[in-house]
Design a protein around this motif. Structure first.
Motif, PDB file in Angstrom:
ATOM      1  N   TYR A  10       0.834  -1.207   0.000  1.00 50.03           N
ATOM      2  CA  TYR A  10       0.000   0.000   0.000  1.00 50.03           C
ATOM      3  C   TYR A  10       0.868   1.257   0.000  1.00 50.03           C
ATOM      4  CZ  TYR A  10      -3.233   3.641   1.398  1.00 50.03           C
ATOM      5  OH  TYR A  10      -3.951   4.807   1.441  1.00 50.03           O
ATOM      6  N   TYR A  12       0.358   5.587   0.198  1.00 52.20           N
ATOM      7  CA  TYR A  12      -0.577   6.686   0.403  1.00 52.20           C
ATOM      8  C   TYR A  12      -0.673   7.528  -0.864  1.00 52.20           C
ATOM      9  CZ  TYR A  12      -1.055   5.844   5.390  1.00 52.20           C
ATOM     10  OH  TYR A  12      -1.364   5.290   6.607  1.00 52.20           O
ATOM     11  N   VAL A  19       4.173   1.852   2.261  1.00 53.85           N
ATOM     12  CA  VAL A  19       4.216   1.776   3.727  1.00 53.85           C
ATOM     13  C   VAL A  19       3.942   0.344   4.198  1.00 53.85           C
ATOM     14  CG1 VAL A  19       3.695   4.173   4.273  1.00 53.85           C
ATOM     15  CG2 VAL A  19       1.827   2.605   3.790  1.00 53.85           C
ATOM     16  N   GLY A  42       4.388   0.902  10.088  1.00 53.53           N
ATOM     17  CA  GLY A  42       3.253   0.665   9.196  1.00 53.53           C
ATOM     18  C   GLY A  42       2.040   0.096   9.925  1.00 53.53           C
ATOM     19  N   SER A  45      -1.184   2.105   9.229  1.00 53.91           N
ATOM     20  CA  SER A  45      -1.547   1.895   7.814  1.00 53.91           C
ATOM     21  C   SER A  45      -2.167   0.516   7.650  1.00 53.91           C
ATOM     22  CB  SER A  45      -0.307   2.013   6.927  1.00 53.91           C
ATOM     23  OG  SER A  45       0.330   3.242   7.147  1.00 53.91           O
ATOM     24  N   ALA A  54      -8.511   2.397   3.733  1.00 55.16           N
ATOM     25  CA  ALA A  54      -7.490   2.665   2.716  1.00 55.16           C
ATOM     26  C   ALA A  54      -7.536   1.504   1.720  1.00 55.16           C
ATOM     27  CB  ALA A  54      -6.098   2.758   3.357  1.00 55.16           C
TER      28      ALA A  54
END
Lengths: 267, 266
Positions: A10, A12, A19, A42, A45, A54
């Motif tokens: 992933y 951002y 991340v 991470g 995240s 996300a």
């Protein structure tokens, strides 16, 4: 039936740096999986990706797959994901809606959003409050709760959506010892009484040692260690990954260095 | 926990007192009508009529003494209205007295007093609404009447965020003070003390908004459904009639005033 992350990478929005990288992780129903790692490893995240926020809500680029009981997070809408995988953040105050006059209404906020009938809302709110042992709070103003109480109300609000999986992003990091104890007891009750699968990111390894069935270690967005909670939390490399071992493990090591044998010590 | 239709009684507090017992939307409509009449009807009739109604409502709601701080809060505005209009009313020649270069006029004074009455009537009307109506009850009632969940959320969150922002300002001020920042004393010191407050307040609020947005999504806020009504606040056919009459009467008065049909009124 599981919450599973398959080869997840992933980034951002607006960033080329991954991340999370090539991450595989499964949370089974009724299982508590602890996540530890240094700052910037991470962990948060991972929570956002696992809960589908996300890239669903905050954007970014996801490679790989996140499946909740077989349904891909990229194929479902946010309100559908909310019923499949709940998420609790660090700061209790920002998670409360800020629009309700009582805790009861705050916990009812999610079920109302889903358009449930009133009798079902009443049943779910009662269930969530009693599951977390906060039956004394419903008449209180959510803005006037202690940190620990507010975090439990936020958790009850998520639970009232009845998600089969929960992602908890350092739920005790902003709580004092009393609040941490309250949250810890509530989570233990939740894990014991339901089949909810829990992904629990937590710095406090003492708490993880009690709650988690399995623990995974994240370092620079990669999963570097996975195994039973007792085994991972007593791994000699833990401090090298920026994680403090539980106090029991540290005490045992100190005793061994001093040549003192403790009953039930780490092998 | 005692339940009413499944919902605990504390979520549905019983009405407390005469004027307070009115439905929140009725009280909102009264306040809006009073404001429109106070400012929209020409001459003395509009503001005096509203002041009379406001005084009666205040007595009925037993909030007379609580209105005093709101009245005092209008002083700076009222003082500037009186000074500017009495001394600088354009084209007025009917001088009251001449004091050097200053020449207050009767026309200016009359206009200033009329404007003052309008401001006071409006302030008292809003104060009575605020003192007799819980914001979340008003939002709940408007939502029940079909207001969208996003509008209801923004309204409710705005009202409830005020004490939180005040609390945050206090925390930041104390933290800055603990590090030696002078936020008391002369006005210049106070103004200078506001600058370091702005950064943490704005950035903190922005961070909160991002997390709040995610928390709302995680609670199904974007679901395309109609939310169940939890708070059904008392309403009566009489109040429905009153609201209709109020809306129609206010509209008529405003139109008549704008068309110059109320010339017979003082």
């Amino acid at each position: 039936m599981s919450l599973s992350l398959r080869a997840v990478t992933y980034r951002y929005a607006g960033s080329n740096r991954a991340v999370l990288e090539a991450l595989d992780l499964i949370v089974e129903p009724g299982e508590v999986v602890g996540v530890v790692g240094a700052n910037e490893a991470g962990k948060s995240s991972l929570c956002l990706v696992a809960a589908g926020l996300a890239p669903g809500t905050i954007g970014g680029r996801l490679d790989g797959e996140v499946l909740t009981d077989g349904v891909s997070s990229t194929a479902a809408r946010p309100y559908e994901l909310a019923q499949r995988c709940g998420i609790l953040f660090q700061n209790p105050t920002t998670q409360l809606s800020g629009t309700t006059a009582t805790v009861w209404e705050e916990v009812a906020f999610g079920p109302r959003n889903l358009g449930l009938e009133l009798d079902l809302i009443v049943e779910r709110v009662g269930w969530a409050l009693s599951l977390l042992g906060i039956e004394s709070l419903p008449a209180r103003d959510p803005a006037r709760l202690s940190g620990g109480q507010a975090q439990l109300v936020a958790l009850a609000s998520v639970l009232a959506l009845r998600p089969p999986y929960l992602v908890l992003d350092e739920p005790t990091s902003q709580l004092d010892p009393h609040g941490t104890r309250l949250a810890g007891e509530a989570l233990a009750r939740l894990a014991a009484a339901t089949q909810v699968g829990i992904l629990l990111v937590e710095h406090k390894t003492d708490l993880l040692e009690v709650l988690a069935d399995r623990v995974v270690v994240l370092a620079a967005g990669r999963l570097v260690r996975e195994g039973g909670a007792a085994e991972v939390l007593s791994d000699e490399r833990l401090e090298g990954w920026g994680v403090d071992p539980p106090s029991r493990v540290r005490l045992d090591r100190a005793a061994r260095q001093a040549g003192v044998a403790l009953p039930g010590g780490v092998p | 926990m005692s339940l009413t239709g499944g919902v605990p009684e504390f979520v549905l507090p019983p009405p407390t007192g005469p004027y307070r017992r009115l439905n929140p939307t009725t009280k909102l409509l009264i306040a809006v009508a009073e404001a429109l009449i106070a400012f929209g009807v020409r001459g003395w009739t509009g503001p005096l009529l509203v002041l009379a109604v406001v005084a009666a409502s205040g007595l009925r709601a037993r909030v007379g003494r609580s209105l005093l701080p709101f009245l005092l809060a209008t002083i700076p505005l009222v003082a500037s209205i009186l000074l500017v209009n009495t001394f600088l009313y354009p084209g007025a020649t009917d001088r009251i007295v001449v004091i050097g270069p200053l020449a207050p006029t009767w026309t200016g004074l009359a206009f200033a007093v009329q404007a003052t009455l309008r401001v006071v009537a409006f302030a008292m009307s809003a104060a009575i609404l605020g003192l007799t109506t819980a914001p979340d009850e008003l939002v709940a009632d408007l939502e029940r009447r079909g207001m969208g969940r996003r509008t209801a959320f923004v309204l409710g969150a705005t009202v409830r965020s005020v004490p939180r922002v005040i609390e945050r300002v206090r925390e930041i001020t104390e933290a800055q003070r603990a590090r030696g920042l002078d936020t008391e004393g002369r006005i210049w010191h106070r103004v200078r003390g506001l600058v370091p407050l702005a950064g943490p307040l704005i950035f903190g609020a922005l961070t909160d908004v991002e997390e709040q947005t995610m928390a709302l999504e995680a609670r199904g806020f974007s679901a395309p459904t109609r939310r169940a009504v939890i708070r059904v606040l008392p309403d009566t056919p009489t109040q429905r009639g009153l609201r209709f009459a109020l809306a129609a009467g206010t509209a008529l008065l405003l139109v008549a005033s704008l068309a110059g049909q109320l010339g017979f009124l003082p």
